[in-house]
Each structure stands twice: as structure tokens, then as C-alpha cells.
Scaffold this motif. Structure first.
Motif, mmCIF file in Angstrom:
data_model
loop_
_atom_site.group_PDB
_atom_site.id
_atom_site.type_symbol
_atom_site.label_atom_id
_atom_site.label_comp_id
_atom_site.label_asym_id
_atom_site.label_seq_id
_atom_site.Cartn_x
_atom_site.Cartn_y
_atom_site.Cartn_z
ATOM 1 N N GLU A 33 -1.911 1.916 17.617
ATOM 2 C CA GLU A 33 -3.298 1.832 17.161
ATOM 3 C C GLU A 33 -3.666 0.451 16.622
ATOM 4 O O GLU A 33 -4.796 -0.004 16.797
ATOM 5 C CB GLU A 33 -3.561 2.873 16.079
ATOM 6 C CG GLU A 33 -3.552 4.309 16.580
ATOM 7 C CD GLU A 33 -3.898 5.297 15.480
ATOM 8 O OE1 GLU A 33 -4.258 4.861 14.370
ATOM 9 O OE2 GLU A 33 -3.802 6.509 15.740
ATOM 10 N N ARG B 168 -5.755 2.108 8.704
ATOM 11 C CA ARG B 168 -6.733 2.555 9.697
ATOM 12 C C ARG B 168 -7.830 1.510 9.897
ATOM 13 O O ARG B 168 -8.394 0.973 8.946
ATOM 14 C CB ARG B 168 -7.354 3.878 9.269
ATOM 15 C CG ARG B 168 -8.279 4.480 10.333
ATOM 16 C CD ARG B 168 -8.811 5.826 9.908
ATOM 17 N NE ARG B 168 -7.765 6.826 9.815
ATOM 18 C CZ ARG B 168 -7.277 7.513 10.848
ATOM 19 N NH1 ARG B 168 -7.745 7.262 12.059
ATOM 20 N NH2 ARG B 168 -6.353 8.425 10.667
ATOM 21 N N ARG C 80 0.838 -1.192 0.000
ATOM 22 C CA ARG C 80 0.000 0.000 0.000
ATOM 23 C C ARG C 80 0.876 1.246 0.000
ATOM 24 O O ARG C 80 1.753 1.384 0.855
ATOM 25 C CB ARG C 80 -0.919 -0.006 1.216
ATOM 26 C CG ARG C 80 -1.767 -1.277 1.308
ATOM 27 C CD ARG C 80 -2.575 -1.330 2.582
ATOM 28 N NE ARG C 80 -3.258 -2.611 2.717
ATOM 29 C CZ ARG C 80 -4.014 -2.930 3.769
ATOM 30 N NH1 ARG C 80 -4.186 -2.059 4.766
ATOM 31 N NH2 ARG C 80 -4.602 -4.120 3.821
ATOM 32 N N GLY D 139 1.225 5.164 0.460
ATOM 33 C CA GLY D 139 0.550 6.348 0.987
ATOM 34 C C GLY D 139 0.867 6.588 2.439
ATOM 35 O O GLY D 139 1.870 6.100 2.974
ATOM 36 N N ASP D 140 0.019 7.347 3.101
ATOM 37 C CA ASP D 140 0.190 7.698 4.503
ATOM 38 C C ASP D 140 0.149 6.451 5.388
ATOM 39 O O ASP D 140 -0.734 5.600 5.239
ATOM 40 C CB ASP D 140 -0.912 8.672 4.917
ATOM 41 C CG ASP D 140 -0.822 9.076 6.371
ATOM 42 O OD1 ASP D 140 0.005 9.950 6.689
ATOM 43 O OD2 ASP D 140 -1.561 8.501 7.191
ATOM 44 N N ARG E 287 -0.640 5.880 8.544
ATOM 45 C CA ARG E 287 -1.807 5.656 9.390
ATOM 46 C C ARG E 287 -3.055 5.367 8.557
ATOM 47 O O ARG E 287 -3.814 4.451 8.861
ATOM 48 C CB ARG E 287 -2.044 6.869 10.286
ATOM 49 C CG ARG E 287 -3.181 6.683 11.269
ATOM 50 C CD ARG E 287 -3.334 7.855 12.215
ATOM 51 N NE ARG E 287 -2.108 8.128 12.919
ATOM 52 C CZ ARG E 287 -2.045 8.850 14.038
ATOM 53 N NH1 ARG E 287 -3.152 9.327 14.576
ATOM 54 N NH2 ARG E 287 -0.899 9.089 14.627
ATOM 55 N N GLU E 288 -3.250 6.149 7.515
ATOM 56 C CA GLU E 288 -4.447 5.973 6.708
ATOM 57 C C GLU E 288 -4.464 4.618 6.001
ATOM 58 O O GLU E 288 -5.528 4.037 5.778
ATOM 59 C CB GLU E 288 -4.554 7.099 5.680
ATOM 60 C CG GLU E 288 -4.842 8.455 6.278
ATOM 61 C CD GLU E 288 -6.154 8.478 7.054
ATOM 62 O OE1 GLU E 288 -7.120 7.826 6.610
ATOM 63 O OE2 GLU E 288 -6.188 9.133 8.116
ATOM 64 N N ALA E 289 -3.279 4.120 5.657
ATOM 65 C CA ALA E 289 -3.195 2.864 4.904
ATOM 66 C C ALA E 289 -3.700 1.668 5.684
ATOM 67 O O ALA E 289 -4.128 0.662 5.094
ATOM 68 C CB ALA E 289 -1.760 2.620 4.453
ATOM 69 N N GLU F 237 -7.514 -1.471 11.111
ATOM 70 C CA GLU F 237 -7.055 -2.863 11.022
ATOM 71 C C GLU F 237 -6.253 -3.240 12.264
ATOM 72 O O GLU F 237 -5.827 -2.371 13.036
ATOM 73 C CB GLU F 237 -6.224 -3.057 9.754
ATOM 74 C CG GLU F 237 -7.007 -2.762 8.488
ATOM 75 C CD GLU F 237 -6.173 -2.862 7.228
ATOM 76 O OE1 GLU F 237 -6.739 -2.703 6.137
ATOM 77 O OE2 GLU F 237 -4.943 -3.096 7.335
ATOM 78 N N VAL G 134 1.303 4.488 14.854
ATOM 79 C CA VAL G 134 0.534 3.487 14.117
ATOM 80 C C VAL G 134 0.519 2.161 14.870
ATOM 81 O O VAL G 134 -0.530 1.522 15.014
ATOM 82 C CB VAL G 134 1.108 3.294 12.700
ATOM 83 C CG1 VAL G 134 0.366 2.176 11.968
ATOM 84 C CG2 VAL G 134 1.008 4.592 11.906
#
Length: 210
Positions: free
Chosen positions: A158, A109, A100, A102-103, A105-107, A111, A155
Motif C-alpha cells: 500500500e 495510512r 508511532r 499502534g496498528d 496499517r492505520e499508523a 502515506e 502495508v
């Protein structure tokens, strides 16, 4: 005879994996196989699920960890070139991975993962010129060298399952206070377990509160 393109693709042997890369991404360092083997060992006792690699670069560390642990893999990097190499290297090795781009955290989120492997840039911005062969984006860790490392811990805090682990690479023992001063550590969500120092860097193992 034509000369090889100095900026073209190259191949490195990484503990038996043939890893393609070029000077736009960080060259695989042999010593970092220790991060792969440590993560794979931790995975033996970890909950079910794929490994997550943050700041994956050409993908070698996560791919070797996945091969050794026989787990699937999710890899995240902000650089499209690095992501392309991670996919290419996974396909060549026959390893299942979801790359993936990209960012961080967003990649991922929403999960959850049992083990996180992170190899963020950790060179202070003012020192990146000391490593002229390395692409700046792959080594620049901000003013103190820890911006991306702390973002990786954000990350990990989370997404880790209870009892899960993160193995993160930093520059040396001088970076440990920043790791231990992270909000997730101070708040008890992540617990420092062990550090192992090497000639070119340091690996730290932290666990998620059970």
C-alpha cells in the motif's frame, strides 16, 4: 553489593549504536545489522523520502539503516514498551525518527515511502516455548509463523512508491512460499527480487511495480 535487576534495562552494542532494551522486548541480534546495511544500500537508488520500519521493537535495525542512509525514519510497533525504547535509542543516537505506536496499517495510512524495513515475529505459536528468554509477543507469528510477516507485506504494497523496496526478515527458506504466495506478489504489485540466508534467519527483498 546490590545485584543488578534481571528484568531491568540493559545496553547492547549494535554496530556502534548503544541500544537500550529490557526483557519485555526482543534483545537486539547482531546478525540483523545485515538488514540495516542492505536497506541502506537499496536506499542509495531509491526515491526521496524517509525510511519506514515496521515491527520496530527497540528500534535498532531502522536506526542503523537511517544512520547509514542519512535518511529520516518512521517506526511503527504495537508494543508501547518497544516504542518507548525506540524513542530513547533514537534520541541517544541523534537520529531523527517518528515513532508511532499502534496498528501497522492505520499508523501509515495514506502515506508513501521509498524503502520499508520489517522485522516481524516469525516463530509459529506452538514453538514459542523453544525461546524462553524472548517475550512471546515479540516472536509469536501465528500458527504458521507468518501472520505478521504477511501483514507487513500488506502495508508495504500500500505505501511503497513505484520502484520502492521492502526488506523483510523471516525464519528461513521455508517461509519463502508464503511470501511469494501473497496477493500483492501474485497480482504483480510486489516483485520478489532476492533472498539472503543467515544462520538465524532470512532476509527477502521485494520491489514495488514501477
Amino acid at each position: 553489593m546490590p545485584r543488578d535487576d534481571p528484568d531491568g534495562p540493559r545496553t547492547a552494542d549494535f554496530e556502534g549504536l548503544s541500544i537500550r532494551w529490557d526483557p519485555r522486548v526482543l534483545e537486539p541480534r547482531p546478525w540483523t545489522a545485515a538488514q540495516s546495511t542492505w536497506a541502506a544500500k537499496i536506499a542509495e537508488q531509491a526515491p526521496y523520502g524517509p525510511l519506514l520500519e515496521l515491527c520496530s521493537g527497540a528500534g535498532h535495525i531502522g536506526l542503523l539503516a537511517a544512520l547509514l542512509s542519512r535518511r529520516e525514519l518512521v517506526q511503527v510497533d504495537a508494543d508501547p514498551v518497544a516504542c518507548d525504547y525506540a524513542r530513547t535509542n533514537a534520541e541517544a543516537a541523534g537520529i531523527v525518527t517518528d515513532v508511532r505506536c499502534g496498528d501497522l496499517r492505520e499508523a501509515v495510512r495514506g502515506e508513501r515511502y521509498p524503502v520499508v524495513v520489517a522485522d516481524p515475529p516469525w516463530v509459529p505459536t506452538q514453538d514459542v516455548g523453544t525461546f524462553p528468554a524472548d517475550p512471546v509477543t515479540a516472536i509469536d507469528g501465528g500458527p504458521e509463523g507468518m501472520d505478521l510477516a504477511l501483514a507487513c507485506l500488506d502495508v508495504a504494497a500500500e505505501v511503497l512508491l513505484p520502484g520502492g523496496s521492502v526488506v523483510i526478515q523471516v525464519g528461513g527458506v521455508h517461509h519463502l512460499p508464503a511470501l511469494n504466495g501473497h496477493d500483492a506478489v501474485l497480482g504483480g504489485r510486489l516483485v520478489f527480487a532476492e533472498a539472503r540466508e543467515f544462520e538465524r534467519g532470512l532476509l527477502a527483498h521485494l520491489t514495488a511495480a514501477g
